[in-house]
Design a protein around this motif. Structure first.
Motif, PDB file in Angstrom:
ATOM      1  N   THR A  40       2.308  -7.085  -1.562  1.00  0.00           N
ATOM      2  CA  THR A  40       1.329  -7.056  -2.657  1.00  0.00           C
ATOM      3  C   THR A  40       0.843  -8.443  -3.028  1.00  0.00           C
ATOM      4  O   THR A  40       0.100  -8.596  -4.003  1.00  0.00           O
ATOM      5  CB  THR A  40       1.931  -6.379  -3.909  1.00  0.00           C
ATOM      6  OG1 THR A  40       3.134  -7.062  -4.284  1.00  0.00           O
ATOM      7  CG2 THR A  40       2.247  -4.921  -3.628  1.00  0.00           C
ATOM      8  N   ALA A  41       1.228  -9.468  -2.286  1.00  0.00           N
ATOM      9  CA  ALA A  41       0.819 -10.836  -2.578  1.00  0.00           C
ATOM     10  C   ALA A  41       0.443 -11.544  -1.287  1.00  0.00           C
ATOM     11  O   ALA A  41       1.138 -12.460  -0.827  1.00  0.00           O
ATOM     12  CB  ALA A  41       1.928 -11.589  -3.318  1.00  0.00           C
ATOM     13  N   SER A  42      -0.630 -11.077  -0.677  1.00  0.00           N
ATOM     14  CA  SER A  42      -1.170 -11.690   0.537  1.00  0.00           C
ATOM     15  C   SER A  42      -2.620 -11.232   0.625  1.00  0.00           C
ATOM     16  O   SER A  42      -3.153 -10.656  -0.320  1.00  0.00           O
ATOM     17  CB  SER A  42      -0.379 -11.250   1.777  1.00  0.00           C
ATOM     18  OG  SER A  42      -0.617  -9.876   2.045  1.00  0.00           O
ATOM     19  N   HIS A  43      -3.248 -11.463   1.776  1.00  0.00           N
ATOM     20  CA  HIS A  43      -4.610 -10.962   1.943  1.00  0.00           C
ATOM     21  C   HIS A  43      -4.650  -9.479   2.286  1.00  0.00           C
ATOM     22  O   HIS A  43      -5.723  -8.903   2.436  1.00  0.00           O
ATOM     23  CB  HIS A  43      -5.349 -11.781   3.006  1.00  0.00           C
ATOM     24  CG  HIS A  43      -5.712 -13.168   2.548  1.00  0.00           C
ATOM     25  ND1 HIS A  43      -6.298 -13.421   1.335  1.00  0.00           N
ATOM     26  CD2 HIS A  43      -5.538 -14.380   3.148  1.00  0.00           C
ATOM     27  CE1 HIS A  43      -6.499 -14.720   1.196  1.00  0.00           C
ATOM     28  NE2 HIS A  43      -6.040 -15.324   2.287  1.00  0.00           N
ATOM     29  N   LEU A  44      -3.494  -8.850   2.421  1.00  0.00           N
ATOM     30  CA  LEU A  44      -3.448  -7.400   2.527  1.00  0.00           C
ATOM     31  C   LEU A  44      -3.819  -6.803   1.178  1.00  0.00           C
ATOM     32  O   LEU A  44      -3.381  -7.296   0.131  1.00  0.00           O
ATOM     33  CB  LEU A  44      -2.044  -6.943   2.918  1.00  0.00           C
ATOM     34  CG  LEU A  44      -1.818  -5.434   3.057  1.00  0.00           C
ATOM     35  CD1 LEU A  44      -2.518  -4.910   4.302  1.00  0.00           C
ATOM     36  CD2 LEU A  44      -0.327  -5.117   3.122  1.00  0.00           C
ATOM     37  N   ASP A  45      -4.654  -5.756   1.190  1.00  0.00           N
ATOM     38  CA  ASP A  45      -5.029  -5.091  -0.053  1.00  0.00           C
ATOM     39  C   ASP A  45      -3.765  -4.679  -0.803  1.00  0.00           C
ATOM     40  O   ASP A  45      -2.949  -3.920  -0.282  1.00  0.00           O
ATOM     41  CB  ASP A  45      -5.867  -3.855   0.283  1.00  0.00           C
ATOM     42  CG  ASP A  45      -6.383  -3.127  -0.947  1.00  0.00           C
ATOM     43  OD1 ASP A  45      -5.861  -3.357  -2.055  1.00  0.00           O
ATOM     44  OD2 ASP A  45      -7.303  -2.304  -0.805  1.00  0.00           O
ATOM     45  N   ARG A  50       1.241  -1.435  -1.893  1.00  0.00           N
ATOM     46  CA  ARG A  50       2.028  -0.589  -2.797  1.00  0.00           C
ATOM     47  C   ARG A  50       2.197   0.809  -2.227  1.00  0.00           C
ATOM     48  O   ARG A  50       3.273   1.414  -2.324  1.00  0.00           O
ATOM     49  CB  ARG A  50       1.367  -0.536  -4.175  1.00  0.00           C
ATOM     50  CG  ARG A  50       1.551  -1.805  -5.004  1.00  0.00           C
ATOM     51  CD  ARG A  50       1.101  -1.593  -6.434  1.00  0.00           C
ATOM     52  NE  ARG A  50      -0.329  -1.390  -6.523  1.00  0.00           N
ATOM     53  CZ  ARG A  50      -1.214  -2.368  -6.689  1.00  0.00           C
ATOM     54  NH1 ARG A  50      -0.796  -3.630  -6.774  1.00  0.00           N
ATOM     55  NH2 ARG A  50      -2.502  -2.114  -6.764  1.00  0.00           N
ATOM     56  N   ALA A  51       1.137   1.346  -1.632  1.00  0.00           N
ATOM     57  CA  ALA A  51       1.197   2.693  -1.068  1.00  0.00           C
ATOM     58  C   ALA A  51       2.177   2.754   0.094  1.00  0.00           C
ATOM     59  O   ALA A  51       2.956   3.712   0.225  1.00  0.00           O
ATOM     60  CB  ALA A  51      -0.194   3.137  -0.618  1.00  0.00           C
ATOM     61  N   ALA A  56       7.445   4.476   2.278  1.00  0.00           N
ATOM     62  CA  ALA A  56       8.604   4.186   3.126  1.00  0.00           C
ATOM     63  C   ALA A  56       9.924   4.501   2.436  1.00  0.00           C
ATOM     64  O   ALA A  56      10.952   4.612   3.113  1.00  0.00           O
ATOM     65  CB  ALA A  56       8.585   2.716   3.543  1.00  0.00           C
ATOM     66  N   GLU A  57       9.914   4.686   1.143  1.00  0.00           N
ATOM     67  CA  GLU A  57      11.150   4.907   0.395  1.00  0.00           C
ATOM     68  C   GLU A  57      11.932   6.091   0.964  1.00  0.00           C
ATOM     69  O   GLU A  57      11.419   7.201   1.087  1.00  0.00           O
ATOM     70  CB  GLU A  57      10.823   5.179  -1.082  1.00  0.00           C
ATOM     71  CG  GLU A  57      12.026   5.328  -1.969  1.00  0.00           C
ATOM     72  CD  GLU A  57      12.723   4.016  -2.251  1.00  0.00           C
ATOM     73  OE1 GLU A  57      13.928   4.054  -2.563  1.00  0.00           O
ATOM     74  OE2 GLU A  57      12.060   2.952  -2.152  1.00  0.00           O
ATOM     75  N   GLY A  58      13.176   5.836   1.354  1.00  0.00           N
ATOM     76  CA  GLY A  58      14.055   6.892   1.820  1.00  0.00           C
ATOM     77  C   GLY A  58      13.783   7.410   3.214  1.00  0.00           C
ATOM     78  O   GLY A  58      14.411   8.386   3.638  1.00  0.00           O
ATOM     79  N   THR A  59      12.898   6.767   3.977  1.00  0.00           N
ATOM     80  CA  THR A  59      12.547   7.260   5.310  1.00  0.00           C
ATOM     81  C   THR A  59      13.318   6.571   6.435  1.00  0.00           C
ATOM     82  O   THR A  59      13.271   7.025   7.578  1.00  0.00           O
ATOM     83  CB  THR A  59      11.042   7.065   5.589  1.00  0.00           C
ATOM     84  OG1 THR A  59      10.748   5.655   5.611  1.00  0.00           O
ATOM     85  CG2 THR A  59      10.190   7.758   4.528  1.00  0.00           C
ATOM     86  N   GLY A  60      13.986   5.455   6.131  1.00  0.00           N
ATOM     87  CA  GLY A  60      14.621   4.671   7.192  1.00  0.00           C
ATOM     88  C   GLY A  60      13.683   3.676   7.843  1.00  0.00           C
ATOM     89  O   GLY A  60      14.058   2.998   8.802  1.00  0.00           O
ATOM     90  N   VAL A  61      12.446   3.586   7.300  1.00  0.00           N
ATOM     91  CA  VAL A  61      11.459   2.638   7.817  1.00  0.00           C
ATOM     92  C   VAL A  61      11.416   1.418   6.905  1.00  0.00           C
ATOM     93  O   VAL A  61      11.338   1.552   5.680  1.00  0.00           O
ATOM     94  CB  VAL A  61      10.053   3.265   7.892  1.00  0.00           C
ATOM     95  CG1 VAL A  61       9.017   2.229   8.344  1.00  0.00           C
ATOM     96  CG2 VAL A  61      10.050   4.454   8.837  1.00  0.00           C
TER      97      VAL A  61
END
Length: 323
Positions: A40-45, A50-51, A56-61
């Motif tokens: 959330t702190a780069s040139h990535l939107d 955040r999405a 990824a929460e709880g997926t193992g990723v």
């Protein structure tokens, strides 16, 4: 000036059982500067970051940003983003890759399936040289920038398939990195040491020196598997799997199995690294958890007559050393 990495090295803090846990990595190229929370702190939107983090929460990723070594001016230029999805479970390791125009496409991925080791034909199979990702995010910890960035640049100049990565934990073990397709992490490494690691991976072997563990497993299992490797001298990358972990902190019993049928029971205890030292630069000194292997007990030592011999056949989407 003392740093967290200097203190950890001087105190000989053990590395085994300290790797980030990730059965599957999702690595997204994002040039330019990174903040402490890079998604959330780069040139990535930031909305995309955040999405992805929530999905990824709880997926193992585990999701991280990557970039090529070199100077990173604070400017944003549109272009394609190289992405890698890599599963690290023994015997089922694979890497898939693509170049995408908009990272928002990643929010539509089935992360639960990727975490479970199913890529479903996503993107293209990667079958090039081993990939090495060096932690270099100085906004997380200055050691990662001071020690990681020169290492990443040296590896890239030598022809290694090297990338900088935002955060893989363990700043005090800088320079720290992990290697795909198998997901083993290393700390306090030198360029020469990393080249030995990469040469071994090309031959489907694992170097245990300076190894923090395989990301496919939780920390007690990482320490247990490395202990069995040290005991047996086994180097084959996919020779071992962790088939069972019983107990809760601070005591675990971990069962490690070889593909030839041998098994070991490993007793692991969580201790405290003393005396106190900073876990990261700028933080108050503390006693970080350490994984101590108390015993390694053979459960089955005979090798069945029908045990497979020789190299395993290649698998679709699996890493294959270049000829």
């Amino acid at each position: 000036m003392s740093t967290c990495a200097t203190a950890s090295r001087q105190l000989a803090e053990p590395l085994a059982g300290t790797a980030a846990t990730a059965r599957t990595w999702l690595l997204v190229e994002q040039p330019g500067p990174w903040g402490a929370d890079a998604l959330t702190a780069s040139h990535l939107d930031p909305a995309v970051g955040r999405a992805l983090d929530a999905a990824a929460e709880g997926t193992g990723v585990r999701i991280a940003l990557i970039r090529r070594p070199g100077r990173h001016a604070d400017c944003h230029q549109p272009g394609t983003h190289r992405v890698f999805a890599a599963h690290t479970a023994p015997g089922r390791s694979w890497i898939r890759t693509a170049a995408i125009a908009d990272p928002a496409e990643l929010t539509r991925l089935d992360l639960a399936a990727l975490g479970g080791g199913e890529h479903g034909g996503l993107w293209e199979a990667y079958d090039g040289d081993p990939l090495v990702f060096v932690c270099t995010n100085g906004k997380r910890d200055r050691c990662c920038a001071l020690l990681g960035r020169p290492l990443a640049a040296e590896l890239a100049a030598s022809g290694a398939e090297a990338w900088e990565v935002t955060h893989i934990g363990g700043h005090r073990f800088s320079p720290t990195l992990f290697v795909l397709p198998y997901g083993y992490a290393y700390g306090r490494v030198t360029a020469h040491g990393v080249k030995d690691v990469l040469e071994a991976v090309r031959d489907r072997r694992i170097v245990t020196g300076d190894c923090r563990g395989r990301s496919a497993w939780e920390r007690p299992a990482q320490a247990a598997e490395l202990a069995v490797r040290e005991l047996t001298g086994e180097e084959d990358a996919d020779a071992f799997d962790v088939t069972r972990t019983d107990g809760t902190a601070p005591h675990w019993s971990v069962t490690v199995a070889h593909t030839d049928g041998r098994t070991w029971q490993v007793a692991v205890e969580q201790g405290a690294a003393e005396p106190a030292r900073p876990e990261s630069c700028g933080r108050a000194p503390g006693t970080p958890a350490r994984m101590d292997v108390i015993s390694v007990t053979p459960l089955r030592t005979d090798v069945p007559a029908e045990a497979p011999a020789g190299p395993r056949p290649s698998r679709p989407g699996a890493f294959s050393p270049p000829s």
